[in-house]
Enzyme design. Structure first.
Site, mmCIF file in Angstrom:
data_model
loop_
_atom_site.group_PDB
_atom_site.id
_atom_site.type_symbol
_atom_site.label_atom_id
_atom_site.label_comp_id
_atom_site.label_asym_id
_atom_site.label_seq_id
_atom_site.Cartn_x
_atom_site.Cartn_y
_atom_site.Cartn_z
ATOM 1 N N ASP A 115 40.664 8.693 -11.895
ATOM 2 C CA ASP A 115 40.542 8.867 -10.448
ATOM 3 C C ASP A 115 41.239 7.738 -9.692
ATOM 4 O O ASP A 115 41.557 6.683 -10.266
ATOM 5 C CB ASP A 115 39.049 8.900 -10.073
ATOM 6 C CG ASP A 115 38.764 9.862 -8.940
ATOM 7 O OD1 ASP A 115 39.663 10.091 -8.121
ATOM 8 O OD2 ASP A 115 37.635 10.378 -8.882
ATOM 9 N N ASP A 132 38.094 18.238 -4.070
ATOM 10 C CA ASP A 132 36.640 18.106 -4.152
ATOM 11 C C ASP A 132 35.963 19.278 -3.454
ATOM 12 O O ASP A 132 34.747 19.436 -3.559
ATOM 13 C CB ASP A 132 36.185 16.799 -3.489
ATOM 14 C CG ASP A 132 36.437 15.597 -4.384
ATOM 15 O OD1 ASP A 132 36.769 15.811 -5.572
ATOM 16 O OD2 ASP A 132 36.315 14.458 -3.909
HETATM 17 C C1 GLA Z 1 36.320 11.672 -6.451
HETATM 18 C C2 GLA Z 1 36.647 12.867 -7.322
HETATM 19 C C3 GLA Z 1 35.377 13.613 -7.679
HETATM 20 C C4 GLA Z 1 34.409 12.688 -8.360
HETATM 21 C C5 GLA Z 1 34.142 11.483 -7.475
HETATM 22 C C6 GLA Z 1 33.312 10.465 -8.184
HETATM 23 O O1 GLA Z 1 35.909 12.075 -5.182
HETATM 24 O O2 GLA Z 1 37.570 13.702 -6.699
HETATM 25 O O3 GLA Z 1 35.683 14.704 -8.505
HETATM 26 O O4 GLA Z 1 34.910 12.288 -9.607
HETATM 27 O O5 GLA Z 1 35.349 10.859 -7.063
HETATM 28 O O6 GLA Z 1 33.048 9.379 -7.414
#
Ligand code: GLA
EC number: 3.2.1.22
Length: 717
Positions: free
Chosen positions: A460, A529
């Site tokens: 990430d 997300d």
């Molecule tokens: C980001 C990612 C999510 C998740 C969060 C965790 O927003 O896109 O899928 O992994 O971080 O903090």
């Protein structure tokens, strides 16, 4: 006198060379870009489009468009390159030197055209890598000089392309967190239109590095001359579209020169990232299929190989879990029938436990309270239950509340004399610094070395760069946006050398980092997300223009209020996964999902590696439909989603594409709710010819909103 003589000889040679060379033709199966050298020795782009049948006719073409326009001379529009020499002279004038085929292997041919300035020892090489079957061209530039002192470059495009049409239509993909890849089309008008990013990291958050350029009319799915373009660069990019006073369009693509003046040392080679484009005279659909095939074969890591289905715990638990809860979730994954369990954020940090997003980032040790037996125990438990285990990391970032922040303030990008500026309560590490590169490498490498059973990583990168200052770069601050990306690539190169096979999902607060530069090292990416299936149709639709289905991760979650069937049908049109509490499924829901996963397993090769046809766009109707057809055209999967309650258009059949007109296909509805007696789809188990299906179509009419149908087509002997 001496210089004049040398210049004369130079022109004589370039003149001779140009006479000898004739047009330089970069060609693929169906398309060509052609260059000619004029009497002054300048390289001109004379053609771009569907290839001419008769090669000798490229000779007839003429143009006023210099291939790679230099700043400081007579061209007053957007240049491809600008250099300030160490005598402060801000001009460059490039003359053709030679052309050679650098490499030719089967389907791929790389042509290099070398240009040189006649007054300064500056050399620019234009590279064109043509992928014959896929009709894709990758183009980049190498710049080098031998002046005594460094020169400053304030523009350094990867590519410049010229067009001479009546009208130009631009499709761009913009967005934000939770609404990635939203498509907009507009007619280009005189002057400049710029698509760019200045965000550094999470660089595609607002503007994704993709576009379609359509000639003379808005782009359609099946008709018209279009170019699809993108840049393989995981940082600031810039596409400039400029229409001049004669209605000529130039498209200048590359890294964003904004705040990135580059000081080039004598002898240092500056290589720009690749601009990738394809031309299609059959609309956007063909352009997408060209890119999908190219990407899987040549760009995406393990692009032609399968992917793992998984159950992720992010939306199921957020930060609220412990060892026992996770082991329970493994049971759910096993019961469901996915390949892997992916442990998301929240498992690390001890002095500053990662129980929320305000602490712990940077401290990559398992939290002793949540996971008293460490990651090793989880890996073992997963193995015992017969599923694979994967883990989330965000190694380029740091929370101010972390031990890493306390130990290495000098590793953090920030302005010393101004307040720190947070996004998601975090800061960005300085990837231009080799010590930081080593740290990031170690985070990942140690995890994999200690737990070689780890079968998957989600990488990430949750924020963009602001208030940026690199202690490491000192006086060279304007290099940070470029050197950050180079540092990131260096780490990925090293990691891939040691761990070549491990699947890694690229993620950046959803789809904030989706580009073909990074996809050399990653196997797939997290699209957004936003997992509400209605919104997701548009997001996945956007990505489908440029990425093949096995790279786009779609998870079935509890977000949104659509039925499980609708959510599942939407997730199934790419690389499917789950992020849900399986134990909360009813028996019927579990049975349904298990069956879907079995069907997905059977059909995933068609979805991932088949040819994709977008049939009905959600931007044009209140429904969406797309399909995948296997290469031998013996299998196909069609998805149709009704987005609103009854609209007249819903009663129109959906005409299929890409089938063999002479084959007979049996149509079978799949993803049916167990025990479901009634379906709006009335053509189940019937047989039609490909001809009929493409001319008349299938009837998915449904008067209920947010309903969906998935059908499987199998050719009968
Ligand atoms: C980001 C990612 C999510 C998740 C969060 C965790 O927003 O896109 O899928 O992994 O971080 O903090």
């Amino acid at each position: 006198m001496k210089t004049q003589f040398i210049t004369f000889i130079f022109f004589l040679i370039t003149g001779l060379l140009s006479a000898q060379e004739g047009p330089i033709i970069i060609e693929t199966q169906n398309t060509a870009v052609a260059y000619k050298i004029n009497s002054e020795g300048k390289l001109l782009q004379v053609y771009m489009g569907e290839k001419l049948k008769n090669v000798s006719e490229y000779e007839l073409l003429n143009s006023r468009n210099e291939a790679y326009v230099t700043a400081g001379m007579h061209d007053v529009h957007e240049p491809a390159i600008r250099i300030i020499h160490n005598d402060s002279n801000p001009s460059l004038s490039l003359f053709f030197q030679n052309v050679e085929v650098a490499e030719e292997i089967d389907n791929v041919k790389t042509t290099v055209i070398t240009l040189k300035d006649d007054k300064y020892p500056v050399e620019v090489k234009l590279f064109f890598k043509a992928f014959w079957k896929e009709d894709v061209i990758e183009t980049w530039t190498e710049i080098v000089h031998q002046e005594n002192e460094p020169v400053w470059m304030t523009k350094f495009a990867s590519s410049m392309l010229h067009f001479g049409e009546k009208e130009y239509w631009l499709t761009q993909f913009h967005g934000d967190w939770n609404k990635e890849m939203i498509m907009q089309e507009s007619k280009l008008t005189s002057g400049m239109k710029v698509l760019d990013s200045k965000l550094g990291t999470r660089t595609n958050k607002f503007q994704a590095p993709f576009f379609f350029l359509s000639m003379n009319q808005p782009a359609t799915e099946t008709e018209g001359d279009v170019m699809a373009g993108t840049i393989a660069w995981t940082g600031n990019f810039q596409f400039v579209f400029e229409i001049d006073e004669l209605n000529s369009l130039r498209v200048v693509s590359g890294m964003n020169p904004f705040a990135s003046e580059y000081q080039l040392q004598p002898g240092e080679l500056f290589k720009t990232p690749s601009f990738i484009f394809t031309l299609s005279n059959q609309g956007k659909g063909q352009a997408s299929r060209n890119l999908h095939k190219w990407a899987q074969k040549y760009q995406v890591l393990h692009g032609t190989e399968g992917r793992l289905t998984l159950l992720n715990n992010w939306e199921a638990t957020y930060f609220d879990f412990d060892e026992d809860r996770l082991v329970e979730l493994f049971d759910g994954a096993k019961e469901l029938g996915v390949d892997l369990f992916l442990l998301d954020d929240g498992w690390f940090g001890n002095k500053y436990p990662r129980n929320h997003d305000r602490a712990g980032l940077g401290d990559w040790q398992a939290n002793k309270k949540k996971l008293p037996h460490g990651i090793g125990y989880l890996v073992e438990q997963a193995e015992e239950k017969g599923i694979k285990f994967g883990i989330w990391l965000e190694p380029e970032m740091v929370n101010p509340k972390s031990e890493l922040y306390e130990q290495h303030p000098e590793w953090i990008l920030k302005l010393k004399n101004r307040p720190e500026h947070y996004s998601r309560n975090q800061l960005v590490l300085d990837m231009s610094n080799p010590e930081v590169q080593q740290f990031v490498f170690n985070v990942v490498d140690e995890m994999l070395t200690e737990h070689p059973e780890i079968a998957f990583i989600k990488w990430d990168c949750n924020r963009e760069m602001t208030n940026t200052y690199s202690e490491y770069l000192g006086e060279n601050q304007s290099h940070i946006f470029i050197e950050y990306v180079n540092g990131f690539y260096k780490v990925m190169e090293d990691l891939r050398e040691k761990h070549p096979d491990l699947p890694i999902m690229l993620c950046s607060g959803g789809g904030g980092r989706t580009d073909y530069g990074a996809m050399k090292y990653f196997t797939e990416f997290w699209a957004s997300d936003n997992t509400s299936a209605y919104d997701r149709i548009f997001i996945q639709w956007g990505y489908s223009y440029f990425f093949p289905a096995n790279t786009i991760c779609n998870h079935v979650t509890s977000m949104g209020n659509q039925s499980l069937k609708f959510r599942t049908d939407v997730a199934m049109m790419g690389k499917m996964g789950y992020d849900i509490r399986v134990e909360e499924f009813s028996e019927e829901e579990l049975e349904f999902s298990q069956q879907v996963l079995k069907d997905y397993d059977r059909l995933k090769d068609v979805i991932w590696f088949g040819e994709m046809y977008r049939l009905v766009s959600p931007y044009e109707e209140e429904r969406a439909s797309l399909m995948y057809v296997s290469e031998p055209k013996d299998k196909a999967v069609v998805f149709c989603y009704n987005l609103y309650p009854y609209r007249e258009e819903h009663t129109n059949p959906v005409k299929l594409q890409g089938l063999d007109p002479d084959k007979k296909y049996r149509v079978k509805e799949i993803n049916k709710i167990p025990g479901q007696r009634w379906s709006a789809f009335r053509q189940d188990d019937q047989v039609f010819t490909g001809d009929y299906l493409m001319k008349v179509g299938l009837n998915f009419a449904d008067t209920r909103e947010l309903t969906s149908t998935v059908v499987e087509l199998t050719a009968e002997n």
